[in-house]
Each structure stands twice: as structure tokens, then as C-alpha cells.
Motif scaffolding. Structure first.
Motif, mmCIF file in Angstrom:
data_model
loop_
_atom_site.group_PDB
_atom_site.id
_atom_site.type_symbol
_atom_site.label_atom_id
_atom_site.label_comp_id
_atom_site.label_asym_id
_atom_site.label_seq_id
_atom_site.Cartn_x
_atom_site.Cartn_y
_atom_site.Cartn_z
ATOM 1 N N VAL A 170 13.343 26.335 20.744
ATOM 2 C CA VAL A 170 14.027 25.881 19.529
ATOM 3 C C VAL A 170 13.946 26.968 18.461
ATOM 4 N N VAL A 171 15.055 27.178 17.751
ATOM 5 C CA VAL A 171 15.083 28.060 16.580
ATOM 6 C C VAL A 171 15.268 27.170 15.357
ATOM 7 N N PHE A 172 14.365 27.281 14.395
ATOM 8 C CA PHE A 172 14.425 26.429 13.204
ATOM 9 C C PHE A 172 14.763 27.288 11.988
ATOM 10 N N VAL A 173 15.829 26.901 11.279
ATOM 11 C CA VAL A 173 16.292 27.665 10.118
ATOM 12 C C VAL A 173 16.301 26.750 8.890
ATOM 13 N N ASP A 174 15.630 27.177 7.838
ATOM 14 C CA ASP A 174 15.583 26.426 6.579
ATOM 15 C C ASP A 174 16.774 26.815 5.701
ATOM 16 N N LYS A 175 17.683 25.845 5.460
ATOM 17 C CA LYS A 175 18.840 26.091 4.589
ATOM 18 C C LYS A 175 18.835 25.158 3.379
ATOM 19 N N VAL A 179 18.333 24.698 15.125
ATOM 20 C CA VAL A 179 18.258 23.584 14.181
ATOM 21 C C VAL A 179 18.325 24.155 12.768
ATOM 22 N N GLU A 180 19.326 23.745 12.012
ATOM 23 C CA GLU A 180 19.436 24.149 10.615
ATOM 24 C C GLU A 180 19.132 22.940 9.732
ATOM 25 N N LEU A 181 18.103 23.045 8.932
ATOM 26 C CA LEU A 181 17.744 21.977 7.998
ATOM 27 C C LEU A 181 18.594 22.147 6.743
ATOM 28 N N LEU A 182 19.482 21.172 6.484
ATOM 29 C CA LEU A 182 20.473 21.321 5.424
ATOM 30 C C LEU A 182 20.017 20.735 4.093
ATOM 31 N N GLU A 183 19.504 19.497 4.132
ATOM 32 C CA GLU A 183 19.093 18.836 2.896
ATOM 33 C C GLU A 183 18.214 17.644 3.229
ATOM 34 N N GLY A 184 17.754 16.957 2.195
ATOM 35 C CA GLY A 184 16.939 15.779 2.410
ATOM 36 C C GLY A 184 16.537 15.140 1.097
ATOM 37 N N GLY A 217 0.829 -1.208 0.000
ATOM 38 C CA GLY A 217 0.000 0.000 0.000
ATOM 39 C C GLY A 217 0.859 1.252 0.000
ATOM 40 N N ARG A 218 0.183 2.371 0.282
ATOM 41 C CA ARG A 218 0.926 3.628 0.321
ATOM 42 C C ARG A 218 1.857 3.651 1.523
ATOM 43 N N GLY A 219 3.110 3.995 1.318
ATOM 44 C CA GLY A 219 4.089 3.987 2.386
ATOM 45 C C GLY A 219 4.314 5.366 2.985
ATOM 46 N N GLN A 220 5.364 5.456 3.789
ATOM 47 C CA GLN A 220 5.759 6.730 4.378
ATOM 48 C C GLN A 220 7.250 6.902 4.140
ATOM 49 N N PHE A 221 7.634 8.090 3.704
ATOM 50 C CA PHE A 221 9.052 8.328 3.463
ATOM 51 C C PHE A 221 9.387 9.792 3.742
ATOM 52 N N GLY A 222 10.349 9.959 4.631
ATOM 53 C CA GLY A 222 10.885 11.292 4.916
ATOM 54 C C GLY A 222 12.359 11.165 5.219
ATOM 55 N N ASP A 223 13.171 12.058 4.709
ATOM 56 C CA ASP A 223 14.623 11.984 4.872
ATOM 57 C C ASP A 223 15.146 13.413 5.024
ATOM 58 N N CYS A 224 15.789 13.702 6.135
ATOM 59 C CA CYS A 224 16.324 15.051 6.345
ATOM 60 C C CYS A 224 17.655 14.997 7.071
ATOM 61 N N THR A 225 18.480 15.980 6.805
ATOM 62 C CA THR A 225 19.748 16.139 7.510
ATOM 63 C C THR A 225 19.742 17.506 8.184
ATOM 64 N N ILE A 226 20.046 17.501 9.492
ATOM 65 C CA ILE A 226 20.016 18.753 10.255
ATOM 66 C C ILE A 226 21.339 18.963 10.977
ATOM 67 N N ASN A 227 21.571 20.213 11.335
ATOM 68 C CA ASN A 227 22.706 20.568 12.191
ATOM 69 C C ASN A 227 22.147 21.272 13.424
ATOM 70 N N VAL A 228 22.596 20.871 14.605
ATOM 71 C CA VAL A 228 22.142 21.530 15.836
ATOM 72 C C VAL A 228 23.320 22.242 16.490
ATOM 73 N N SER A 229 23.024 23.372 17.132
ATOM 74 C CA SER A 229 24.039 24.127 17.869
ATOM 75 C C SER A 229 23.344 24.917 18.971
ATOM 76 N N PRO A 230 24.063 25.268 20.047
ATOM 77 C CA PRO A 230 23.433 26.025 21.146
ATOM 78 C C PRO A 230 23.118 27.457 20.724
ATOM 79 N N ILE A 231 22.043 28.008 21.263
ATOM 80 C CA ILE A 231 21.684 29.407 21.016
ATOM 81 C C ILE A 231 20.855 29.908 22.195
ATOM 82 N N THR A 232 21.016 31.160 22.566
ATOM 83 C CA THR A 232 20.186 31.743 23.626
ATOM 84 C C THR A 232 19.035 32.514 22.986
ATOM 85 N N GLU A 233 18.031 32.816 23.801
ATOM 86 C CA GLU A 233 16.899 33.578 23.288
ATOM 87 C C GLU A 233 17.342 34.968 22.839
#
Length: 712
Positions: A542-547, A584-589, A512-528
């Protein structure tokens, strides 16, 4: 600019003062407020805090404990120079566990009277409320109270405002005597002695000559006052330096100008309990604190464009804008307290909540006097009222005209530092408990309640042991709900110590219909603060950045990765505590034309986040408290030794007469039950105050014990 001495016609708004009374616990805020109500004719007898009869402390817990828990609002008149003014007054708590009440009051007030103990001067919570007023740009006058107390010292208390708060205070009065010898005060503007006689000090005799032994010091203090006010008025400074006589009207005008510009703070003295000086403080509220037209126009954003700033003038002819700052559960429906900044609010009208986009009907409007209320048909710009009928509006949200929407700037809510488990005593109490916790959450944004599906426990969290004690008492005594309560627990947090990269793949493709997700992220410390500087959105820690470049992940799936990361952070990775301060920087997928979905990328984000944060290094953080202990000198060694055993770092100590003031930083986990220990080691003669300071890393050995206890 209007002053109290203007004889011209003043507008309704110019004759309005919205102010609060705030201070460290036991400095005499509520006693001062009770005198205000009596002298303004709002109450016909004075209710004393120590008798459990204070008008503004009407909750049973407030009367039983002799402290203020909820801020209480009242409206009262005061006549100054033949003009009747309307004063909207809020009496705020002094205990640090209820600092949220001060925070939300400061957000809607135009001015404040900060009360200090005549013997103790600036105390721990004095600093907290002062910072809150600074944050919201609230002009202040000071009242050094309890001058009748043994050991009272006006000069010391006055000096502590500059030394401990870094603020410029200007004495406009000088006490006649102190302790048992306190008789009245000298007005340094008129250079007359003032005495308070008659029933409850209601007769003011302000034309007496200054006592001979005080003439020299009062002349000196008047010179200091005039030199101080010249900072606010260059013309006045020129006149003073030229040796010309400065008039009373010029002094008052300069005091007002400097106070509104927050250059300095006129300082009064007296004893509220002995009915000395309170009327003069009320005069000071009129003379020196702003009316609603003298504070900056209220600011907000466009609901459809958060980057677009909007303002509203302080006028009843402008579109409606009002801020919800307090909700109180009532037998006849929730009372929602609002500050109206612009426009007009009429009974029976429909208003827009611009935060959630929902429309609400204001069925009734009340002018409040503590727990009593006066029905109104409408309320105008500059007023503070309570309304009934709102179902979906919460503290910090905006009510406005649907035709001219605006989202007013919200207030900050502190994070809880302590939690405990709570469970219903019987099956019948289960549903009632859930409803009751929701009600308390609406009333008190610094309180949190969450159901843990793994353990089946409900966890409640707040600002301190007293805060949670008050809430459990409310559940059992007031709401008649049977509950079993666990031991208090510290609200630990998690953080990462470095940066790391990880890939998350969520793949289910069998039949049947499946599920597929693939992502590569980079995490680093950050203050508000760093996130704010970089103009990045901080959400749930959390701070999320789309790269992502080149379309390796379709646009519609990118936010889902952020959702997965944030949801994982809320539940923690190391030990189940919230994980904060992660960029969190989303790099590719990669994606699949058929099998990829939002939920699949959310799961991929979760997998990547867990692996990346573990690689980066996880650390447990604990709340550190600022602790200030006041102890007789003979117990100094016992107290400091005990603090050292509690992992406290002693920052400093100062001698103040026969007592020592110890300032320390200590982990909250080590401070449970401290009041009983301190009482025992000092024969009941030492006292302390404690407030949240920051989060700090838990030492490795202690962290190991905490993690092992969590697994057992």
C-alpha cells in the motif's frame, strides 16, 4: 590495479577473493566445489554428491536428495604466481525453491563462478542466478563443466551464454575432445595443451603442443579472444590493429579490466567429476575476479536520516560496518554469518544493530569450513565469518560501530507462492512448534508462518513444494515435533481494477468518552515500480499519501488512517488474500475535540478502505510460473497437450539434438504434482524446471470456483 602476475607486495585485501559458485541444478556446482577444497588442501579426500558424501552438502536432506539446500561457506588458500591468496567461497543451491540462498549470497560476494552443463548450456535456473548477479553488480567468470558427458558441445554451450543471457562471453580455453574422448584443454592465452594427471588430476601438465587437428580452430579462437579483450583497453586495440604482438600479460590485464567492468566474462571448460580444469578456474578467480578493494565502496544510509547516503571504505582502519546475510540454528547457539565491509570485529565486543537500535555482544568468532569451524579472536574488513552471541539481529540487518552508525542497503526477499496448513499433533507439540517456526523464520526469510485466529490453523508459506517439504521434514525428523500437514495451497493475491472514493465514519458516542473518526479516501492501482518513480513509500503493498488541507484532520491522527488501510489490505477484502498495489490518498475528514483518537481514525480508515476497494473493483491474482520442459521429441505432443490442459501458454520451443525444449507460462495452481505426471507421460525421460514469473489475473470462471471453495 593488482593482477596475479604482479611481483610487488600485495596487501591482505588484495590477496583476498570473496566469490560464489552458482548454476542451474545438476550443472555440477557442488562437485566443482569439492575439487576446489581438495586442490587447495582444505580437505584430504573428495566427497562425491552422488555418494551423499559432499563436504559442503552436510545436511541430511542434502545428502539424501543429492541437492544443495543451504549455501555453505568455506575459507581456503590458493597459490598463484608464488603468492598465497585467501579465498572465501560460498557454494549455493541450484533449485529454484532455494533461490533466496543465492540472493543473499550474491549480496555479500565480490565475484562469482557460474557453472554450465557442457551438453545443456544455459538452462532455466542459469538465467535466474545470472539476473541475481546482475542485480548486485557481481563480476562473473564462466565454467562450462561436464565436457566428458555424452553429447557435450562446448561451442553450443558457449554460444548459449550470448543468445540466452545476452552476455558477452570470451573463451580463454578450448576443449580437447568431448564426451568419452575429452582429454584436456587448450589454453588460448599461452597456446599450450593442458592435461591433468596424477592423483585426482592434481598434476598439471601445461607445456604440451596443441594437437594438430585443433591448431586451426585454436588460432581462430585466440584471435576472437584478443579482439574481444580489446573492448576493455583502447591502447591494446590500437596495438592489435597496428599488427603488433600482444603479450600474455597484456591479455590477462585486459581480461581482468573487462571482467571487473562487467564488459565480458572469461569462459573456461573442463569436467569437475573427471578432475579436469578446476585448478585453472581457481587461477581465473585470482586473475580476473575482484579483490575487496576493487568493488565500489559499500553504501548505506544514516539511521537518523534515511535520505542521507553514507559510504564506507574497504579498510580495517575505517569504522566497523558488516551485513548479516545468513543465520543457522546450532546446538550451541545461533551461528550468524556476516560479511565485514569495513573496520574490525573483535571477540567479546559490543556492536550496534543499526536497523533496530539494539546493541549486541559478539561472544565468539569463527572462520567456517562448511559445518566445521576455526575460532578467531578478530575478523577484518573483506572477510566472511560466523559469529555467536547475537540474539536480535536478522538476515539483511547491519552491525556497526555505535559511534559511526550506518544502515547498509538490504537485500530483496522473494514473496512466497505456496502455502499449507500445519498443526501440532499433540498439546505438547503446540509450544514447541511455535518456537521451531520462529527459528526457521530466522534462518530463512523466504519462509513465512502465520496463525489464523479464525480457523485456528497455522499457515506456512514458501517458494515451492520442495521448500515446504524440506521444512516439514526438518520439523519432524530434526526437531522431533509431531505435526499434521494439509495440502499445498496457492498464495493468491488481490488487487483493484480501477479508482474509487469512499468515506469511512467510526462513531461510538453513547455514555462516557466516545470514539469518533471520519475520513474520505481515494484508492487507485499502483505498482511498486511506479511508487519508486514517484518517490512514494511502498509498505505492505500500500502507498499512503496525505492530501489533507486546512487541518480537517489533526496531524497526529493522519498516520492512523494509513495503519487502518494497511492492516485491512494484509487480510484482504475479496477473499482473505493480501491486497497489493493500492495507492490511498487521504482527502479530508472530520474530528471531535474529545472523542477522536488514533484508534478511532484507524477504524475509520479500515471502513473507508473496504468500501473504496469494493467500489474500485476487486480481482483475484495468481502466481504464474515460467516452466521449461526438456523432452525427447517423441513425447512432444503429449507434453504440450498436457500443458494446454493446465492453462499453460506455450511461449516457444526449440530443437536441441533429439530433444525439444518447451518454454511455457503456467498457473502454479495447475502445476502441483507435475513431476509425477511428466514422468508418467515420458517414460521417465523428460525433465522440467519451474520458477516464479509474475502474478496475473485469475480467469473469471476459475476465480468463482476458488471463492466458492473458500466459503465452503
Amino acid at each position: 590495479m593488482s593482477t596475479a602476475t604482479d611481483t610487488g607486495k600485495l596487501s591482505r585485501l588484495q590477496k583476498t577473493r570473496n566469490f560464489g559458485i552458482c548454476a542451474h541444478i545438476d550443472a555440477g556446482k557442488t562437485t566443482t566445489t569439492e575439487r576446489v577444497l581438495y586442490y587447495t588442501g582444505k580437505s584430504h579426500k573428495i566427497g562425491e554428491v552422488h555418494d551423499g558424501a559432499a563436504t559442503m552438502d552436510h545436511l541430511q536432506d542434502e545428502q539424501d536428495r543429492g541437492i544443495t539446500i543451504q549455501s555453505a561457506a568455506t575459507t581456503c588458500p590458493w597459490t598463484r604466481a608464488g603468492v598465497e591468496y585467501t579465498c572465501n567461497l560460498i557454494d549455493t543451491p541450484g533449485h529454484v525453491d532455494f533461490t533466496m540462498e543465492v540472493e543473499r549470497s550474491m549480496r555479500v560476494l565480490d565475484g562469482a563462478v557460474v557453472v554450465f552443463d557442457g551438453k545443456e548450456g544455459v538452462e532455466a535456473q542459469s538465467e535466474t542466478v545470472w539476473r541475481q548477479a546482475e542485480r548486485y553488480g557481481v563480476p562473473r567468470i564462466c565454467f562450462i563443466n561436464k565436457m566428458d558427458k555424452i553429447g557435450a558441445d562446448f561451442d553450443f554451450s558457449f554460444s548459449s551464454i550470448g543468445e540466452r543471457l545476452g552476455a558477452k562471453a570470451i573463451a580463454v580455453q578450448w576443449p580437447i575432445g568431448a564426451g568419452h574422448d575429452f582429454k584436456g584443454l587448450v589454453d588460448l592465452i599461452t597456446m599450450k595443451a593442458v592435461y591433468f594427471t596424477g592423483d585426482m588430476g592434481s598434476v598439471i601438465e601445461d607445456q604440451h603442443d596443441i594437437p594438430d587437428d585443433l591448431k586451426e580452430i585454436c588460432e581462430k579462437k585466440r584471435e576472437e579472444m584478443i579482439e574481444g579483450v580489446c573492448d576493455a583497453d583502447d591502447d591494446l586495440a590500437e596495438k592489435y590493429l597496428g599488427g603488433e604482438e600482444i603479450t600474455e600479460a597484456e591479455i590477462r590485464a585486459a581480461l581482468r579490466k573487462g571482467t571487473l567492468e562487467k564488459l565480458f566474462h572469461p569462459t573456461f571448460c573442463g569436467s569437475a567429476l573427471q578432475n579436469v580444469g578446476v585448478q585453472k578456474v581457481l587461477d581465473g578467480v585470482i586473475d580476473y575476479l575482484p579483490d575487496p578493494t576493487e568493488v565500489p565502496e559499500t553504501e548505506g544510509t544514516d539511521p537518523d536520516d534515511a535520505e542521507k547516503r553514507l559510504t564506507r571504505p574497504h579498510s580495517e582502519d575505517a569504522p566497523l560496518s558488516a551485513l548479516v546475510f545468513k543465520i543457522v540454528n546450532d546446538a550451541h547457539g545461533d551461528l550468524t554469518y556476516v560479511r565485514i565491509y569495513s573496520g574490525k570485529l573483535e571477540k567479546g565486543t559490543r556492536v550496534l544493530n543499526s536497523n533496530n537500535g539494539k546493541k549486541e555482544i559478539v561472544s565468539r568468532i569463527f572462520e567456517m569450513h562448511s559445518k566445521d569451524r576455526l575460532a578467531r579472536d578478530e575478523a577484518l574488513a573483506g572477510e566472511i565469518v560466523a559469529v555467536v552471541g547475537l540474539k536480535q539481529s536478522f538476515t539483511g540487518e547491519t552491525l556497526c560501530s555505535a559511534d559511526d552508525p550506518i544502515v547498509l542497503d538490504r537485500m530483496d526477499f522473494p514473496e512466497p507462492v505456496i502455502s499449507m496448513s500445519i498443526e501440532p499433533a499433540t498439546a505438547g507439540d503446540k509450544e514447541k512448534l511455535s518456537t521451531a517456526l520462529g527459528t526457521i523464520r530466522r534462518e530463512d526469510p523466504s519462509f513465512q508462518a502465520n496463525y489464523d485466529e479464525e480457523t485456528g490453523e497455522t499457515i506456512i508459506a514458501g517458494m515451492g513444494e520442495l521448500h515446504l517439504d524440506i521444512i516439514t521434514t526438518k520439523l519432524t525428523r530434526d526437531m522431533k515435533i509431531g505435526v499434521n500437514v494439509g495440502q499445498p495451497r496457492v498464495a493468491y493475491k488481490e488487487c483493484i481494477t480501477g479508482a474509487a472514493e469512499a468515506r469511512g465514519i467510526h462513531k461510538k458516542q453513547s455514555g462516557g468518552r466516545g470514539q469518533f473518526g471520519d475520513c474520505t479516501i481515494n484508492v487507485s492501482p499502483i505498482t511498486e515500480e511506479e511508487a519508486e518513480e514517484q518517490e512514494l513509500k511502498w509498505q505492505d503493498g500500500v502507498v499512503f499519501v496525505d492530501k489533507v488541507t486546512g487541518g480537517s484532520i489533526p496531524r497526529e491522527f493522519i498516520p492512523s488512517v494509513g495503519v487502518g488501510c494497511r492492516n485491512t489490505a494484509k487480510g484482504g477484502v475479496l477473499a482473505g488474500y493480501p491486497l497489493l498495489g493500492v495507492k490511498v490518498e487521504l482527502l479530508e475528514g472530520k474530528y471531535h475535540d474529545v472523542d477522536s483518537s488514533q484508534i478511532a481514525f484507524e477504524m475509520a480508515g479500515t471502513i473507508a478502505f473496504k468500501e473504496a476497494t469494493r467500489k474500485a473493483g476487486l480481482q483475484l491474482m495468481e502466481p504464474m510460473m515460467k516452466v521449461i520442459v526438456t523432452t525427447p521429441d517423441e513425447f512432444f505432443g503429449n507434453v504440450t497437450g498436457d500443458l494446454n490442459r493446465r492453462r499453460a501458454m506455450i511461449i516457444g520451443d526449440e530443437e536441441r539434438g533429439v530433444v525439444r525444449i518447451i518454454t511455457a507460462e503456467a498457473p502454479l495452481s495447475e502445476m502441483f504434482g507435475y513431476s509425477n505426471s511428466l514422468r508418467g507421460m515420458s517414460q521417465g525421460r523428460a525433465s522440467y524446471a519451474m520458477e516464479p514469473l509474475r502474478y496475473a489475473a485469475v480467469p473469471a470462471g476459475v476465480a468463482k470456483t476458488i471463492l466458492e471453495d473458500g466459503k465452503s
